[in-house]
Write an enzyme that holds these catalytic residues in place. Structure first.
Site, short mmCIF file in Angstrom:
data_model
loop_
_atom_site.label_atom_id
_atom_site.label_comp_id
_atom_site.label_asym_id
_atom_site.label_seq_id
_atom_site.Cartn_x
_atom_site.Cartn_y
_atom_site.Cartn_z
N ASP A 1 0.85 -1.20 0.00
CA ASP A 1 0.00 0.00 0.00
C ASP A 1 0.89 1.24 0.00
O ASP A 1 1.86 1.33 0.75
CB ASP A 1 -0.89 -0.01 1.25
CG ASP A 1 -1.93 1.11 1.23
OD1 ASP A 1 -3.12 0.81 1.00
OD2 ASP A 1 -1.55 2.27 1.45
N ASP B 1 -4.02 2.54 -4.91
CA ASP B 1 -2.72 2.53 -4.24
C ASP B 1 -2.38 1.24 -3.51
O ASP B 1 -1.42 1.20 -2.76
CB ASP B 1 -2.59 3.75 -3.31
CG ASP B 1 -3.04 3.48 -1.89
OD1 ASP B 1 -4.02 2.73 -1.71
OD2 ASP B 1 -2.40 4.01 -0.97
N GLU B 2 -3.17 0.18 -3.72
CA GLU B 2 -2.80 -1.04 -3.02
C GLU B 2 -3.13 -2.30 -3.80
O GLU B 2 -4.04 -2.33 -4.62
CB GLU B 2 -3.42 -1.09 -1.63
CG GLU B 2 -4.92 -1.21 -1.64
CD GLU B 2 -5.49 -1.00 -0.25
OE1 GLU B 2 -5.88 0.15 0.04
OE2 GLU B 2 -5.56 -1.96 0.51
P1 TTP Z 1 -5.32 4.84 1.68
O1 TTP Z 1 -4.32 3.83 1.24
O2 TTP Z 1 -6.42 4.37 2.56
O3 TTP Z 1 -4.62 6.03 2.44
P2 TTP Z 1 -3.29 6.83 2.10
O4 TTP Z 1 -2.52 6.16 1.03
O5 TTP Z 1 -3.64 8.26 1.82
O6 TTP Z 1 -2.51 6.80 3.47
P3 TTP Z 1 -1.76 5.57 4.15
O7 TTP Z 1 -0.30 5.98 4.26
O8 TTP Z 1 -2.38 5.41 5.49
O9 TTP Z 1 -1.97 4.38 3.27
O10 TTP Z 1 -6.00 5.48 0.41
C1 TTP Z 1 -5.33 5.67 -0.81
C2 TTP Z 1 -5.82 6.92 -1.50
O11 TTP Z 1 -7.21 6.84 -1.73
C3 TTP Z 1 -5.62 8.18 -0.69
O12 TTP Z 1 -4.32 8.74 -0.87
C4 TTP Z 1 -6.71 9.07 -1.16
C5 TTP Z 1 -7.82 8.11 -1.57
N1 TTP Z 1 -8.86 8.08 -0.52
C6 TTP Z 1 -9.95 8.93 -0.65
O13 TTP Z 1 -10.08 9.66 -1.64
N2 TTP Z 1 -10.89 8.91 0.32
C7 TTP Z 1 -10.80 8.12 1.43
O14 TTP Z 1 -11.68 8.16 2.31
C8 TTP Z 1 -9.67 7.27 1.55
C9 TTP Z 1 -9.52 6.39 2.78
C10 TTP Z 1 -8.73 7.27 0.57
MG MG Z 2 -2.16 4.12 1.11
MG MG Z 3 -4.79 2.01 0.21
#
Ligand code: TTP
Ligand code: MG
Ligand code: MG
Length: 350
Positions: free
Chosen positions: A11, A109-110
């Site tokens: 991720d 992103d994952e």
């Molecule tokens: P995530 O992987 O949940 O979060 P992140 O990558 O921003 O942070 P982390 O380091 O904790 O992994 O989500 C990936 C992307 O998806 C995030 O950058 C933006 C988008 N997203 C939204 O638009 N709305 C949301 O509620 C979430 C959780 C994510």
């Molecule tokens: Mg992330």
């Molecule tokens: Mg994610």
């Protein structure tokens, strides 16, 4: 005996915000919030994500942007530039795709990667995780976090526990120990409401996974309905869900940019041979069939040109792929005498 699975979850760290930091190095060290326009605190949308600095102020994904503005009015607020994130995600997918076809993309992103069979030990799998992290950093300038465990659920929790820019391996003998003291909400699918039900049942405000694991299956089904069966397993660290790859890899390729633009035939052929070798090695390891190859040249004037050849019958043999590709290189070299900045080699796969 049950087959020992090795599952990786990768991720990206604070994905949208990290991409924005990369594009705007002057943001480094400042709070960055990506989402709706805050309109001086009157904005209506939500936060998509924020960098870790902004998280120190309590800003979180999904929170109203007006609230984020109140928490940190001095933050840099940016709109969602989805096209840029998608382009970045596509490039990351390509890097992950080199690890084989058993990949399930969960969001931009994952992804999960099933490494079972391909690597024999968790130690080897960890090396692959490190390699992927390094490649993503090198190619896209972004950090990511990797979790590796015997199933998807544990790999995801491991990944979360190692954020940001970390890697965590949970060996099967440690699986139960790893989750036992975590809050039940760490189990994917358990939100505040389900947690409350479990808490009431156990007369505990913050039930841990080890507490929930003591509830009998029948009781859990009565409490949570059909989902109770799945959660019963998950509280014991068990998750049978498979990594579902929807897409097969369609091509594998590599590029090389010369330190200095060059016309040196020795340098060029050496690099070309290495590129073909690296790519065909990958292809062969995955037992894929080459249906064609593309040679890419970028000249000193930055113009990019490609030449390709198709093999309708498909080729397995590495040496034969090389032999068929060399003429494309020679044609490039004969056509003009501009210096070369970059060479690429790509195979089209069945
Ligand atoms: P995530 O992987 O949940 O979060 P992140 O990558 O921003 O942070 P982390 O380091 O904790 O992994 O989500 C990936 C992307 O998806 C995030 O950058 C933006 C988008 N997203 C939204 O638009 N709305 C949301 O509620 C979430 C959780 C994510
Ligand atoms: Mg992330
Ligand atoms: Mg994610």
């Amino acid at each position: 005996m049950k087959l020992q699975k090795i599952i990786m979850h990768l991720d990206m760290d604070y994905f949208f915000a990290q991409v924005e930091e990369r594009e705007n190095p002057e943001f480094k060290g400042k709070s960055v919030v990506v989402g709706a326009n805050p309109r001086n605190g009157k904005g209506r949308g939500v936060v998509s994500t924020s960098n870790y600095k902004a998280r120190e102020y309590g800003i979180r994904s999904g929170m109203p942007i007006s609230r984020a503005y109140k928490l940190n009015p001095g933050a840099i607020f940016l709109p969602v530039n989805m096209r840029l994130y998608e382009k970045t995600a596509e490039s990351i997918s390509q890097i992950l795709g080199e690890e084989g076809p058993k990949i399930e993309k969960i969001s931009l992103d994952e992804a999960y990667i099933d490494l079972t069979g391909k690597y024999k030990t968790f130690k080897e799998a960890k090396k692959i995780g490190e390699k992927l992290k390094k490649e993503i950093l090198k190619k896209e300038g972004l950090t990511s976090t990797v979790g590796i465990a015997e199933n998807k659920m544990l790999a995801k929790i491991a990944c979360e526990s190692a954020k940001p820019n970390g890697i965590k391996v949970v060996l099967p003998k440690n699986s139960l120990n790893f989750i036992s003291d975590l809050d039940v909400q760490k189990i994917p699918g358990i939100g505040p409401k389900t947690k409350e039900k479990i808490g009431k049942y156990l007369s505990k405000e913050n039930p841990k996974i080890k507490d929930a694991s003591k509830i009998k299956k029948k009781e859990l089904v009565l409490l949570l309905g059909k989902r109770g069966e799945d959660f019963f397993k998950k509280f014991q660290g068990v998750d049978d869900a498979r990594v579902l790859s929807k897409r097969k890899i369609k091509s594998v390729g590599r590029e090389h940019t010369f330190q200095k633009d060059t016309r040196d035939p020795e340098k060029i052929t050496k690099i070309f041979r290495n590129l073909v070798n690296t790519v065909t090695d990958k292809v062969q390891r995955k037992n894929l069939i080459v249906k064609g190859v593309v040679v890419i040249f970028r000249f000193e004037d930055f113009k990019k040109h490609t030449k390709q050849i198709a093999f309708p019958g498909g080729i397995y043999d590495k040496k034969f792929v090389y032999k068929k590709s060399v003429p494309l290189l020679l044609r490039f070299l004969m056509e003009n005498n501009k210096k070369i900045r970059l060479i690429g080699f790509r195979t089209i796969l069945k």
